[in-house]
Motif scaffolding. Structure first.
Motif, PDB file in Angstrom:
ATOM      1  N   GLU A   1       0.857  -1.176   0.000  1.00  9.27           N
ATOM      2  CA  GLU A   1       0.000   0.000   0.000  1.00  9.27           C
ATOM      3  C   GLU A   1       0.900   1.234   0.000  1.00  9.27           C
ATOM      4  N   PHE A   2       0.591   2.197  -0.874  1.00  6.09           N
ATOM      5  CA  PHE A   2       1.403   3.415  -0.966  1.00  6.09           C
ATOM      6  C   PHE A   2       0.618   4.521  -1.644  1.00  6.09           C
ATOM      7  N   GLY A   3       1.096   5.741  -1.478  1.00 10.13           N
ATOM      8  CA  GLY A   3       0.467   6.899  -2.109  1.00 10.13           C
ATOM      9  C   GLY A   3       1.003   7.109  -3.519  1.00 10.13           C
ATOM     10  N   VAL A   4       0.129   7.546  -4.397  1.00 11.76           N
ATOM     11  CA  VAL A   4       0.521   7.851  -5.773  1.00 11.76           C
ATOM     12  C   VAL A   4       1.204   9.218  -5.778  1.00 11.76           C
ATOM     13  N   THR A   5       2.443   9.253  -6.249  1.00 15.88           N
ATOM     14  CA  THR A   5       3.175  10.522  -6.323  1.00 15.88           C
ATOM     15  C   THR A   5       3.006  11.201  -7.667  1.00 15.88           C
ATOM     16  N   GLU A   6       2.708  10.413  -8.708  1.00 15.73           N
ATOM     17  CA  GLU A   6       2.446  10.975 -10.029  1.00 15.73           C
ATOM     18  C   GLU A   6       1.859   9.908 -10.935  1.00 15.73           C
ATOM     19  N   LEU A   7       1.250  10.361 -12.013  1.00 12.68           N
ATOM     20  CA  LEU A   7       0.786   9.480 -13.083  1.00 12.68           C
ATOM     21  C   LEU A   7       1.621   9.833 -14.306  1.00 12.68           C
ATOM     22  N   THR A   8       2.138   8.821 -14.991  1.00 12.09           N
ATOM     23  CA  THR A   8       3.023   9.086 -16.123  1.00 12.09           C
ATOM     24  C   THR A   8       2.858   8.003 -17.171  1.00 12.09           C
ATOM     25  N   ASP A   9       3.377   8.271 -18.365  1.00 12.95           N
ATOM     26  CA  ASP A   9       3.388   7.263 -19.412  1.00 12.95           C
ATOM     27  C   ASP A   9       4.605   6.377 -19.215  1.00 12.95           C
ATOM     28  N   HIS A  10       4.400   5.098 -19.149  1.00 10.45           N
ATOM     29  CA  HIS A  10       5.470   4.128 -18.950  1.00 10.45           C
ATOM     30  C   HIS A  10       5.992   3.684 -20.306  1.00 10.45           C
ATOM     31  N   HIS A  11       7.115   2.974 -20.337  1.00  7.56           N
ATOM     32  CA  HIS A  11       7.675   2.495 -21.605  1.00  7.56           C
ATOM     33  C   HIS A  11       6.708   1.559 -22.334  1.00  7.56           C
ATOM     34  N   SER A  12       5.730   1.029 -21.607  1.00  9.96           N
ATOM     35  CA  SER A  12       4.741   0.146 -22.218  1.00  9.96           C
ATOM     36  C   SER A  12       3.736   0.923 -23.063  1.00  9.96           C
ATOM     37  N   GLY A  13       3.702   2.242 -22.902  1.00  5.39           N
ATOM     38  CA  GLY A  13       2.781   3.076 -23.655  1.00  5.39           C
ATOM     39  C   GLY A  13       1.504   3.402 -22.914  1.00  5.39           C
ATOM     40  N   GLU A  14       1.288   2.781 -21.756  1.00 11.43           N
ATOM     41  CA  GLU A  14       0.077   3.074 -20.998  1.00 11.43           C
ATOM     42  C   GLU A  14       0.402   3.934 -19.786  1.00 11.43           C
ATOM     43  N   GLU A  15      -0.632   4.575 -19.247  1.00  9.00           N
ATOM     44  CA  GLU A  15      -0.458   5.403 -18.058  1.00  9.00           C
ATOM     45  C   GLU A  15      -0.262   4.508 -16.843  1.00  9.00           C
ATOM     46  N   VAL A  16       0.719   4.844 -16.028  1.00  6.74           N
ATOM     47  CA  VAL A  16       0.979   4.098 -14.802  1.00  6.74           C
ATOM     48  C   VAL A  16       1.004   5.057 -13.618  1.00  6.74           C
ATOM     49  N   ALA A  17       0.701   4.514 -12.450  1.00  7.72           N
ATOM     50  CA  ALA A  17       0.800   5.271 -11.209  1.00  7.72           C
ATOM     51  C   ALA A  17       2.190   5.013 -10.628  1.00  7.72           C
ATOM     52  N   VAL A  18       2.829   6.069 -10.180  1.00 11.76           N
ATOM     53  CA  VAL A  18       4.156   5.964  -9.584  1.00 11.76           C
ATOM     54  C   VAL A  18       4.022   6.235  -8.094  1.00 11.76           C
ATOM     55  N   GLY A  19       4.657   5.399  -7.297  1.00 13.93           N
ATOM     56  CA  GLY A  19       4.655   5.587  -5.852  1.00 13.93           C
ATOM     57  C   GLY A  19       5.909   4.986  -5.261  1.00 13.93           C
ATOM     58  N   LYS A  20       6.057   5.130  -3.955  1.00 11.23           N
ATOM     59  CA  LYS A  20       7.261   4.619  -3.288  1.00 11.23           C
ATOM     60  C   LYS A  20       6.902   3.839  -2.039  1.00 11.23           C
ATOM     61  N   VAL A  21       7.663   2.770  -1.816  1.00  9.20           N
ATOM     62  CA  VAL A  21       7.612   1.996  -0.585  1.00  9.20           C
ATOM     63  C   VAL A  21       9.015   2.066   0.001  1.00  9.20           C
ATOM     64  N   GLU A  22       9.144   2.708   1.161  1.00 10.33           N
ATOM     65  CA  GLU A  22      10.446   2.908   1.803  1.00 10.33           C
ATOM     66  C   GLU A  22      11.448   3.536   0.826  1.00 10.33           C
ATOM     67  N   GLY A  23      10.984   4.493   0.034  1.00  8.75           N
ATOM     68  CA  GLY A  23      11.843   5.189  -0.910  1.00  8.75           C
ATOM     69  C   GLY A  23      12.087   4.442  -2.208  1.00  8.75           C
ATOM     70  N   PHE A  24      11.552   3.248  -2.330  1.00  9.51           N
ATOM     71  CA  PHE A  24      11.739   2.395  -3.507  1.00  9.51           C
ATOM     72  C   PHE A  24      10.597   2.657  -4.490  1.00  9.51           C
TER      73      PHE A  24
END
Length: 120
Positions: free
Chosen positions: A58-81
């Motif tokens: 479980e983590f917070g979404v820090t941004e939404l971006t286009d991934h190399h796959s071409g689709e929108e992905v949610a970016v977040g961090k777990v312990e900075g990862f």
């Protein structure tokens, strides 16, 4: 009266050149954010990931971006990862808390790909 001797003109030209070179170097230098990001990336390469493949986090979404796959992905961090989460539902935004299942690591094991499980 402005001195026009070749020595004075050459000295003034060198002074202007030095000032311009200093400005150019400052503009080309990495920003503090870029340096911090590089240091975090290098540190991440030296540690084991704080997540495991197949586990849900479980983590917070820090941004939404286009991934190399071409689709929108949610970016977040777990312990900075950093975790890139695909298959996110419409309407998901920055700051939303989600659960995602880790599918794989990148080559350097500095980030992971995951699939959306649910909103938290």
């Amino acid at each position: 009266m402005i001195p026009s001797s070749p020595v004075v003109i050459a000295a003034a030209a060198l002074l202007v050149l030095a000032v311009l070179l200093g400005i150019f170097r400052r503009l080309r230098a990495p920003s503090a954010d870029a340096r911090e990001s590089k240091q975090a990336h290098e540190a991440a390469q030296q540690r084991d990931p704080p997540v495991d493949i197949g586990e849900t986090y479980e983590f917070g979404v820090t941004e939404l971006t286009d991934h190399h796959s071409g689709e929108e992905v949610a970016v977040g961090k777990v312990e900075g990862f950093v975790i890139f989460t695909e298959d996110v539902p419409g309407g998901l935004g920055k700051g939303d808390v989600i659960r995602a299942k880790v599918l794989s690591f990148n080559d350097g094991r500095t980030s992971a790909d995951a699939t959306f499980v649910s909103r938290a």
